[in-house]
Design a protein around this motif. Structure first.
Motif, mmCIF file in Angstrom:
data_model
loop_
_atom_site.group_PDB
_atom_site.id
_atom_site.type_symbol
_atom_site.label_atom_id
_atom_site.label_comp_id
_atom_site.label_asym_id
_atom_site.label_seq_id
_atom_site.Cartn_x
_atom_site.Cartn_y
_atom_site.Cartn_z
ATOM 1 N N UNK A 12 0.831 -1.202 0.000
ATOM 2 C CA UNK A 12 0.000 0.000 0.000
ATOM 3 C C UNK A 12 0.865 1.251 0.000
ATOM 4 N N UNK A 13 1.903 1.253 0.814
ATOM 5 C CA UNK A 13 2.817 2.392 0.865
ATOM 6 C C UNK A 13 3.539 2.569 -0.476
ATOM 7 N N UNK A 14 4.011 1.484 -1.064
ATOM 8 C CA UNK A 14 4.694 1.554 -2.357
ATOM 9 C C UNK A 14 3.754 2.063 -3.450
ATOM 10 N N UNK A 19 2.099 6.154 -7.178
ATOM 11 C CA UNK A 19 1.022 6.936 -7.789
ATOM 12 C C UNK A 19 1.188 8.426 -7.506
ATOM 13 N N UNK A 20 1.625 8.766 -6.301
ATOM 14 C CA UNK A 20 1.852 10.176 -5.952
ATOM 15 C C UNK A 20 2.945 10.811 -6.789
ATOM 16 N N UNK A 25 4.687 14.306 -11.352
ATOM 17 C CA UNK A 25 5.456 14.545 -12.582
ATOM 18 C C UNK A 25 4.555 14.839 -13.774
ATOM 19 N N UNK A 26 3.363 14.282 -13.805
ATOM 20 C CA UNK A 26 2.479 14.566 -14.942
ATOM 21 C C UNK A 26 1.781 15.906 -14.803
ATOM 22 N N UNK A 27 1.645 16.433 -13.595
ATOM 23 C CA UNK A 27 1.009 17.742 -13.428
ATOM 24 C C UNK A 27 2.019 18.874 -13.392
#
Length: 192
Positions: A12-14, A19-20, A25-27
């Motif tokens: 879950x942490x990974x 995802x974060x 990087x995409x925003x």
């Protein structure tokens, strides 16, 4: 049971970190392969097969259509030459000469990538319509109030970005500095 719980927490942490970081990087973009000359920043590899995966994800997320490397290059500026953010309530002057190019455009966008709305419906200038001085240089005033000559209205928005696109130009992957590509200066002249 404890091993299963620790494994789920680690996964879950990974996933959250992965995802974060992908979202960031995409925003916000990345600095991989960027070319910066004065206030202007471009990514010469963005229209090639050598594009980095982060830039590819940003283009996909935003639905952009980049200029192909054989067609030209696009430079963006969100700050002036002194690193001050471009403010639509201030008077900003883009002046000088441009690198060799068959055609160029300078367009004004808001921070969300939309054209800045104004009553004149003037969103930019092209190399064919800009009024030049005797030396071939030009001055484009970007301000909330009308100016003589080349003027782009900001509508008084707080922040904006300039997009300077060069078409059919030698500027690209091999360009390294202002001597290789003499870009126009971006200067904030005053704020009310």
């Amino acid at each position: 049971m404890r091993l299963l719980f620790v494994a789920l927490v680690a996964l879950t942490l990974a996933a959250a970190v992965g995802l974060g970081s992908t979202w960031m990087t995409t925003t916000r973009g990345t600095e991989f392969g960027t070319l910066t000359i004065g206030a202007w920043t471009a990514r010469p590899r963005i229209g090639t097969v050598d594009i980095d995966p982060y830039s590819r994800a940003t283009i996909t997320r935003n639905g952009e259509l980049p200029i192909g490397a054989g067609d030209g290059i696009a430079f963006a500026a969100t700050r002036d030459d002194k690193k001050k953010p471009l403010d639509g309530r201030c008077d900003v002057v883009v002046s000088g000469v441009t690198p060799a190019a068959r055609f160029w455009t300078l367009t004004l966008y808001d921070t969300k990538g939309h054209l800045v709305a104004n009553t004149l419906q003037r969103y930019g200038f092209t190399s064919e319509e800009v009024v030049r001085g005797a030396d071939g240089g030009f001055e484009i005033h970007i301000a909330p109030r009308a100016r003589a000559g080349n003027w782009l209205p900001t509508g008084g928005i707080e922040r904006y970005a300039l997009m300077f696109s060069l078409y059919d130009t030698p500027v690209g992957v091999a360009t390294r500095n202002r001597r290789d590509a003499p870009m126009p200066t971006v200067a904030t002249m005053g704020c009310p």
